[in-house]
Design a protein around this motif. Sequence first.
Motif, PDB file in Angstrom:
ATOM      1  N   ARG A 181       0.843  -1.191   0.000  1.00 22.04           N
ATOM      2  CA  ARG A 181       0.000   0.000   0.000  1.00 22.04           C
ATOM      3  C   ARG A 181       0.882   1.247   0.000  1.00 22.04           C
ATOM      4  NH1 ARG A 181      -2.172  -2.986   4.218  1.00 22.04           N
ATOM      5  NH2 ARG A 181      -4.170  -4.008   3.788  1.00 22.04           N
ATOM      6  N   GLY A 182       0.274   2.355  -0.450  1.00 24.19           N
ATOM      7  CA  GLY A 182       0.989   3.622  -0.419  1.00 24.19           C
ATOM      8  C   GLY A 182       0.855   4.305   0.931  1.00 24.19           C
ATOM      9  N   VAL A 183      -0.349   4.792   1.244  1.00 24.64           N
ATOM     10  CA  VAL A 183      -0.605   5.497   2.500  1.00 24.64           C
ATOM     11  C   VAL A 183      -1.839   4.901   3.160  1.00 24.64           C
ATOM     12  CG1 VAL A 183      -1.103   7.705   3.609  1.00 24.64           C
ATOM     13  CG2 VAL A 183       0.334   7.645   1.551  1.00 24.64           C
ATOM     14  N   THR A 184      -1.715   4.548   4.427  1.00 15.39           N
ATOM     15  CA  THR A 184      -2.858   4.154   5.249  1.00 15.39           C
ATOM     16  C   THR A 184      -2.955   5.144   6.396  1.00 15.39           C
ATOM     17  OG1 THR A 184      -2.613   1.804   4.732  1.00 15.39           O
ATOM     18  CG2 THR A 184      -3.855   2.361   6.702  1.00 15.39           C
ATOM     19  N   THR A 185      -4.114   5.752   6.577  1.00 17.62           N
ATOM     20  CA  THR A 185      -4.258   6.738   7.644  1.00 17.62           C
ATOM     21  C   THR A 185      -5.603   6.591   8.331  1.00 17.62           C
ATOM     22  OG1 THR A 185      -4.156   9.093   8.200  1.00 17.62           O
ATOM     23  CG2 THR A 185      -5.185   8.518   6.100  1.00 17.62           C
ATOM     24  N   SER A 186      -5.641   6.885   9.629  1.00 13.34           N
ATOM     25  CA  SER A 186      -6.883   6.915  10.388  1.00 13.34           C
ATOM     26  C   SER A 186      -6.740   7.931  11.514  1.00 13.34           C
ATOM     27  CB  SER A 186      -7.223   5.530  10.959  1.00 13.34           C
ATOM     28  OG  SER A 186      -6.213   5.071  11.827  1.00 13.34           O
ATOM     29  N   ASN A 187      -7.866   8.499  11.919  1.00 10.72           N
ATOM     30  CA  ASN A 187      -7.909   9.458  13.036  1.00 10.72           C
ATOM     31  C   ASN A 187      -6.899  10.591  12.863  1.00 10.72           C
ATOM     32  OD1 ASN A 187      -9.905   7.895  14.530  1.00 10.72           O
ATOM     33  ND2 ASN A 187      -8.246   6.457  14.938  1.00 10.72           N
ATOM     34  N   THR A 188      -6.771  11.071  11.651  1.00 10.56           N
ATOM     35  CA  THR A 188      -5.773  12.091  11.317  1.00 10.56           C
ATOM     36  C   THR A 188      -6.454  13.290  10.668  1.00 10.56           C
ATOM     37  OG1 THR A 188      -3.955  10.511  11.095  1.00 10.56           O
ATOM     38  CG2 THR A 188      -3.759  12.571   9.860  1.00 10.56           C
ATOM     39  N   THR A 189      -6.024  14.501  11.055  1.00  9.35           N
ATOM     40  CA  THR A 189      -6.559  15.726  10.474  1.00  9.35           C
ATOM     41  C   THR A 189      -5.463  16.464   9.712  1.00  9.35           C
ATOM     42  OG1 THR A 189      -6.088  16.994  12.494  1.00  9.35           O
ATOM     43  CG2 THR A 189      -8.263  15.995  12.313  1.00  9.35           C
ATOM     44  N   ASN A 190      -5.892  17.170   8.673  1.00 10.17           N
ATOM     45  CA  ASN A 190      -4.972  17.995   7.886  1.00 10.17           C
ATOM     46  C   ASN A 190      -3.796  17.200   7.334  1.00 10.17           C
ATOM     47  OD1 ASN A 190      -6.320  20.634   8.250  1.00 10.17           O
ATOM     48  ND2 ASN A 190      -5.753  20.372  10.392  1.00 10.17           N
ATOM     49  N   LEU A 191      -4.120  16.118   6.655  1.00  3.56           N
ATOM     50  CA  LEU A 191      -3.122  15.328   5.937  1.00  3.56           C
ATOM     51  C   LEU A 191      -3.122  15.766   4.477  1.00  3.56           C
ATOM     52  CD1 LEU A 191      -1.138  12.936   5.492  1.00  3.56           C
ATOM     53  CD2 LEU A 191      -3.168  11.479   5.188  1.00  3.56           C
ATOM     54  N   THR A 192      -1.950  16.154   3.970  1.00  4.13           N
ATOM     55  CA  THR A 192      -1.808  16.558   2.574  1.00  4.13           C
ATOM     56  C   THR A 192      -0.874  15.581   1.862  1.00  4.13           C
ATOM     57  OG1 THR A 192      -2.177  18.903   3.044  1.00  4.13           O
ATOM     58  CG2 THR A 192      -1.036  18.368   1.001  1.00  4.13           C
ATOM     59  N   ILE A 193      -1.356  15.011   0.758  1.00  3.21           N
ATOM     60  CA  ILE A 193      -0.582  14.087  -0.071  1.00  3.21           C
ATOM     61  C   ILE A 193      -0.527  14.704  -1.460  1.00  3.21           C
ATOM     62  CG2 ILE A 193      -0.452  11.741  -0.977  1.00  3.21           C
ATOM     63  CD1 ILE A 193      -2.271  10.882   1.379  1.00  3.21           C
ATOM     64  N   THR A 204      -4.090  -0.749  -1.948  1.00  5.26           N
ATOM     65  CA  THR A 204      -4.605   0.595  -2.147  1.00  5.26           C
ATOM     66  C   THR A 204      -3.472   1.618  -2.140  1.00  5.26           C
ATOM     67  OG1 THR A 204      -6.656  -0.057  -1.060  1.00  5.26           O
ATOM     68  CG2 THR A 204      -6.197   2.294  -1.175  1.00  5.26           C
ATOM     69  N   SER A 205      -3.577   2.618  -3.007  1.00  3.18           N
ATOM     70  CA  SER A 205      -2.585   3.694  -2.981  1.00  3.18           C
ATOM     71  C   SER A 205      -2.785   4.591  -1.768  1.00  3.18           C
ATOM     72  CB  SER A 205      -2.666   4.514  -4.268  1.00  3.18           C
ATOM     73  OG  SER A 205      -2.211   3.767  -5.371  1.00  3.18           O
ATOM     74  N   VAL A 206      -4.035   4.970  -1.483  1.00  2.72           N
ATOM     75  CA  VAL A 206      -4.339   5.759  -0.284  1.00  2.72           C
ATOM     76  C   VAL A 206      -5.586   5.184   0.379  1.00  2.72           C
ATOM     77  CG1 VAL A 206      -4.924   8.007   0.681  1.00  2.72           C
ATOM     78  CG2 VAL A 206      -3.355   7.867  -1.266  1.00  2.72           C
ATOM     79  N   GLN A 207      -5.448   4.769   1.627  1.00  6.54           N
ATOM     80  CA  GLN A 207      -6.582   4.373   2.464  1.00  6.54           C
ATOM     81  C   GLN A 207      -6.871   5.509   3.429  1.00  6.54           C
ATOM     82  OE1 GLN A 207      -5.752   0.633   4.471  1.00  6.54           O
ATOM     83  NE2 GLN A 207      -7.035  -0.460   3.026  1.00  6.54           N
ATOM     84  N   TYR A 208      -7.959   6.218   3.180  1.00  4.46           N
ATOM     85  CA  TYR A 208      -8.389   7.331   4.036  1.00  4.46           C
ATOM     86  C   TYR A 208      -9.453   6.763   4.976  1.00  4.46           C
ATOM     87  CZ  TYR A 208      -9.907  12.196   5.028  1.00  4.46           C
ATOM     88  OH  TYR A 208     -10.221  13.410   5.613  1.00  4.46           O
ATOM     89  N   ASN A 209      -8.988   6.224   6.096  1.00  7.32           N
ATOM     90  CA  ASN A 209      -9.849   5.436   6.973  1.00  7.32           C
ATOM     91  C   ASN A 209     -10.592   6.290   7.998  1.00  7.32           C
ATOM     92  OD1 ASN A 209      -9.282   3.000   5.683  1.00  7.32           O
ATOM     93  ND2 ASN A 209      -7.545   2.551   7.007  1.00  7.32           N
ATOM     94  N   GLY A 210     -11.242   5.632   8.929  1.00  4.12           N
ATOM     95  CA  GLY A 210     -12.132   6.283   9.866  1.00  4.12           C
ATOM     96  C   GLY A 210     -11.450   7.317  10.758  1.00  4.12           C
ATOM     97  N   GLY A 211     -12.221   8.353  11.125  1.00  2.05           N
ATOM     98  CA  GLY A 211     -11.738   9.368  12.056  1.00  2.05           C
ATOM     99  C   GLY A 211     -10.899  10.455  11.436  1.00  2.05           C
ATOM    100  N   CYS A 212     -10.786  10.494  10.107  1.00  7.71           N
ATOM    101  CA  CYS A 212      -9.982  11.522   9.447  1.00  7.71           C
ATOM    102  C   CYS A 212     -10.833  12.734   9.063  1.00  7.71           C
ATOM    103  CB  CYS A 212      -9.324  10.952   8.192  1.00  7.71           C
ATOM    104  SG  CYS A 212      -8.077   9.682   8.503  1.00  7.71           S
ATOM    105  N   ALA A 213     -10.177  13.880   8.883  1.00  5.23           N
ATOM    106  CA  ALA A 213     -10.871  15.100   8.456  1.00  5.23           C
ATOM    107  C   ALA A 213      -9.882  16.032   7.780  1.00  5.23           C
ATOM    108  CB  ALA A 213     -11.525  15.794   9.645  1.00  5.23           C
ATOM    109  N   PHE A 214     -10.401  16.854   6.863  1.00  4.46           N
ATOM    110  CA  PHE A 214      -9.627  17.887   6.174  1.00  4.46           C
ATOM    111  C   PHE A 214      -8.411  17.307   5.453  1.00  4.46           C
ATOM    112  CE2 PHE A 214     -11.494  19.857  10.048  1.00  4.46           C
ATOM    113  CZ  PHE A 214     -12.557  20.483   9.408  1.00  4.46           C
TER     114      PHE A 214
END
Length: 332
Positions: A181-193, A204-214
């Motif tokens: 996978r490329g990026v796996t993220t959860s519960n994260t705010t203000n992530l810029t790729i 997956t190239s980017v998994q934008y998982n639960g608890g993320c915003a912005f």
Amino acid sequence: MFWKIYAFVAFFAIVVASFVSAAETSPTQGPKFNHYVDAVNGNDSNDGSKQAPWQTVSKALTATGRVGFYSGSYGGLGETVDAGRGARLTLKAMPGENPRISSVYLKYPTMTTALLKVEGFEITSDGSNMVYLKNARGVQIERCLIHAEKWARDGHGRDAFEVLSCSNILIRGNKVYEVHRGVTTSNTTNLTITHNYFRTKAGTSVQYNGGCAFGLIENNHFAGDAYVGYPDDSDAMDNPHSSIISIRSNDLIIRNNHLTGSGRFANTSGIMSYKPDAAGGEDAYSNILLENNVIYNTINTYAIRINNLGTNFVLRNNLVFSRMYVGTCNGS
């Protein structure tokens, strides 16, 4: 409003970006460093000057300002306690040099303002994810070459980035390949790729998982890679199944990206918002923009699939031309 923040987006401005183009168009920074590190000729008892460089990453993490690295193998870059930085620390490859580290591992017990930038390194590992961030704020990973020595082993893939419970994270101008996978993220705010090149093997190239915003995913090139599948390669993933970008949280912009499927065995779809599952998900997705993306050769049925449509979910100016292989979907 959510969309007013991003109202300056140019109409139908497709930008296909890669690690090389990002490097060529970035402003050239002068070779000014406060300290220097040399894995071969340095010593941590030195003063860190160009004439008497340090030797290790751990010593560099105690510095301030900009630290230049010469070629060499430096082991892992790790930090688990708050360093108390009042300003950003930049660890950067010297011009023409190729420093190599096995991982970036920043795991703090509570949210910590790390203020750390890692730029121009080769980051590679056989035993873990290459970049692991937890409870970190203010981390930048830029213009690095990131890959696994073995992309999958014992049924568990190697990921380039795992970003958990973080804030204000920038992933920019990197070339990522030979990873599950490329990026796996959860519960994260203000992530810029942004402005990255990802070539994943079967995930997956980017998994934008639960608890993320912005979140912002823009100006990237996401590509797939053919590979020897299971059981011909016993270390490969069995029946991999993925989306190029998977959505399981609200408040996300995906724009100006070039997305193509992840190889014959990966069973890849394009961009998909998922029904709630163990990784997260929303009953009604809202404040999401998919704009100015090119999506093709997604192999599985869907180029864009939206589950649980809510409010303020906008699709605009995307170019889609998909291909589906004959046969059934073997994924779970």
